[in-house]
Enzyme design. Structure first.
Site, PDB file in Angstrom:
ATOM      1  N   CYS A   1       2.438   3.585   4.786  1.00 48.36           N
ATOM      2  CA  CYS A   1       1.097   4.836   4.669  1.00 48.36           C
ATOM      3  C   CYS A   1       0.891   5.557   2.981  1.00 48.36           C
ATOM      4  O   CYS A   1       1.890   5.096   1.844  1.00 48.36           O
ATOM      5  CB  CYS A   1       1.658   6.848   5.342  1.00 48.36           C
ATOM      6  N   PRO A   2      -0.659   4.991   2.832  1.00 47.86           N
ATOM      7  CA  PRO A   2      -1.659   5.347   1.576  1.00 47.86           C
ATOM      8  C   PRO A   2      -0.944   7.464   1.184  1.00 47.86           C
ATOM      9  O   PRO A   2      -1.287   7.354   0.336  1.00 47.86           O
ATOM     10  CB  PRO A   2      -3.223   5.264   2.369  1.00 47.86           C
TER      11      PRO A   2
END
Length: 360
Positions: A170-171
């Site tokens: 997940c950025p």
């Protein structure tokens, strides 16, 4: 390299900046300068700070969770890797011969001899006996990390390592969502959704007044902060609601995002519900068995991240050696390893008709 590392923190800094601005818009502009009732101010401020603390705590734990490496017990010892992979392929080849010539004793003996090598390697590397397989039916081996992947583990190209029960990278948290922080990620989504819904609902009356032209002087900048806070909360609530609902569905069915797109492969084939043990059991696998800690961002997930309960049809039978030697009805002596592997019917091998798997 340092530029890339700094760039990956930009989404996190954006979230922190939005939350910081929302604090100013809600606490300063709405609760202090706009709301006139003292009781209403106190209630709003207490509820807001409770949600903010839980949201920030969950977000912090998701970002800075201790993502532990794959345990050393599943890493192949030096010099064993090629032998292990060759033995696994030989087992599959001989199993296909046995399937086609079930009455050929020579084929069964060759299978047992290959199995003896495999069994010895498993004894030296006992923790590498896992249930999940590749699409071709072979063991899940990572060439980069030089290990046999535990069930549900995957190699993250961004983190450059294998991660236990990987869901996705997940950025927005600059981290892998996996076994070690999946509970924190779920709580982060839940509290962020409640945070946005609370701001949206308490700002709604003032947005309606603004729409009617009855909200403060036209030159006041504070009212625009409140109206903009309503729209930002509405936008994030829609996106967070869909994402949180989707992950609630995954938790109820004991799937990861990767498994939702590609069903995990077992010895008997692909099964999207292979790890599902019932909705409540699946929930406790992520959130733990103590109800008092379900809503608190502390680690309570069940297991070690390497082994997971599976449905009965996918359970791996262990190698149990009978007495040293056994005699059949014709008086032929067979070794205990041959007896053990022949009795297992080599369920580790693919179904009949599959191509010989390659170690990948």
């Amino acid at each position: 390299m340092w530029c890339w590392r700094a760039f990956k923190w930009l989404p996190v800094l954006l979230i922190v900046a939005i939350v910081t601005w929302s604090y100013y818009a809600y606490v300063i502009q709405l609760c202090i300068f706009t709301i006139e009732s003292t009781i209403e101010q106190i209630i709003y401020l207490i509820l807001y700070h409770i949600l903010l603390i839980m949201f920030a705590w969950s977000y912090w734990r998701t970002i800075f969770a201790d993502i532990k490496p794959i345990p050393d017990k599943v890493c192949l010892v030096p010099g064993v890797t090629s032998t292990y992979c060759d033995a696994a392929v030989l087992i599959t080849q001989q199993a296909l011969v046995v399937n086609k010539n079930s009455n050929t004793f020579l084929a069964r003996r060759n299978l047992a001899s290959c199995g003896s090598i495999y069994y010895i390697l498993l004894q030296k590397n006992a923790a590498i006996m896992h249930i999940q397989r590749t699409m071709s039916g072979s063991v899940r081996y990572c060439n980069r990390c030089v290990l046999v992947k535990p069930d549900r583990a995957h190699h993250c190209s961004i983190c450059a390592r294998c991660v236990l029960k990987m869901d996705h990278h997940c950025p927005w948290v600059n981290n892998c969502v996996c076994f070690h922080n999946y509970k924190f990620f779920m709580l982060f989504l839940g509290y962020a959704l409640l945070y946005c819904l609370f701001i949206m609902s308490t700002c709604l009356p003032y947005f309606i007044r603004f729409w009617k032209g009855d909200f403060g002087p036209s030159g006041s900048a504070g009212r625009y902060h409140i109206v903009f806070a309503f729209f930002v909360a509405l936008m994030f609530a829609i996106s967070l609601g869909s994402l949180f609902g989707y992950h609630c569905y995954l938790v109820a069915h004991n799937r990861t995002t990767l498994e939702a797109f590609r069903a995990p492969m077992f010895r008997g084939g692909a099964d999207k519900n292979g790890f599902s043990m019932g909705a409540f059991s699946n929930f406790k696998e992520v959130f733990g068995v103590s109800p008092n800690l379900w809503i608190v961002p502390v680690f309570t997930s069940a297991g070690d991240g390497c082994d997971f309960p599976v449905r009965r049809e996918h359970q791996l039978q262990t190698f149990i050696a009978p007495p040293d030697h056994s005699y059949d009805a014709m008086g032929t002596t067979r070794s205990s390893v041959e007896m053990a592997h022949e009795s297992e019917r080599w369920r580790l091998c693919p179904r009949r008709g599959r191509t010989v798997p390659q170690i990948v």
